[in-house]
Design an enzyme around this catalytic site. Structure first.
Site, PDB file in Angstrom:
ATOM      1  N   LEU A   1      46.220 101.845 -16.812  1.00 39.21           N
ATOM      2  CA  LEU A   1      46.075 102.455 -15.612  1.00 39.21           C
ATOM      3  C   LEU A   1      47.099 101.276 -14.799  1.00 39.21           C
ATOM      4  CD1 LEU A   1      42.538 103.864 -13.880  1.00 39.21           C
ATOM      5  CD2 LEU A   1      44.256 105.499 -15.498  1.00 39.21           C
ATOM      6  N   ASP A   2      48.024 101.986 -14.271  1.00 38.11           N
ATOM      7  CA  ASP A   2      48.650 100.686 -13.582  1.00 38.11           C
ATOM      8  C   ASP A   2      48.347 100.408 -11.832  1.00 38.11           C
ATOM      9  OD1 ASP A   2      49.522 103.429 -12.349  1.00 38.11           O
ATOM     10  OD2 ASP A   2      51.676 102.984 -13.572  1.00 38.11           O
ATOM     11  N   SER A   3      49.065 100.139 -11.226  1.00 36.30           N
ATOM     12  CA  SER A   3      48.118  99.768  -9.852  1.00 36.30           C
ATOM     13  C   SER A   3      48.532 100.911  -9.167  1.00 36.30           C
ATOM     14  CB  SER A   3      49.512  98.899  -8.883  1.00 36.30           C
ATOM     15  OG  SER A   3      50.364  98.949  -8.830  1.00 36.30           O
TER      16      SER A   3
END
Length: 80
Positions: free
Chosen positions: A35-37
């Site tokens: 998961l990215d930001s």
């Protein structure tokens, strides 16, 4: 349905994670689930809506590394 099961389902339904990926309480958001930001910000909004809670951004950013951390945070906020 347990908090863990709800969180897992939200991750699958919200298209954060493919169903072929196994999600466990010790799965990490960055390493295991990739998961990215932006995904994390969207996840916070989904969690807030699903559990009818407010999650302070700094609390999520500082305290959450694994799915288990999410469950603990949700439960702690829900009790208040």
């Amino acid at each position: 349905m347990s908090t863990l099961e709800k969180v897992k389902e939200l991750l699958y339904v919200g298209v954060f994670v493919k169903r072929s990926v196994s999600i466990e309480s010790d799965s990490t958001l960055d390493g295991d689930l990739l998961l990215d930001s932006l995904d994390k910000v969207e996840l916070v909004m989904v969690l807030e809506e699903e559990f009818d809670i407010e999650i302070p951004t700094e609390k999520f950013a500082d305290a959450v590394v694994t799915i288990g951390d999410i469950c603990e945070l949700v439960q702690a906020i829900s009790i208040k």
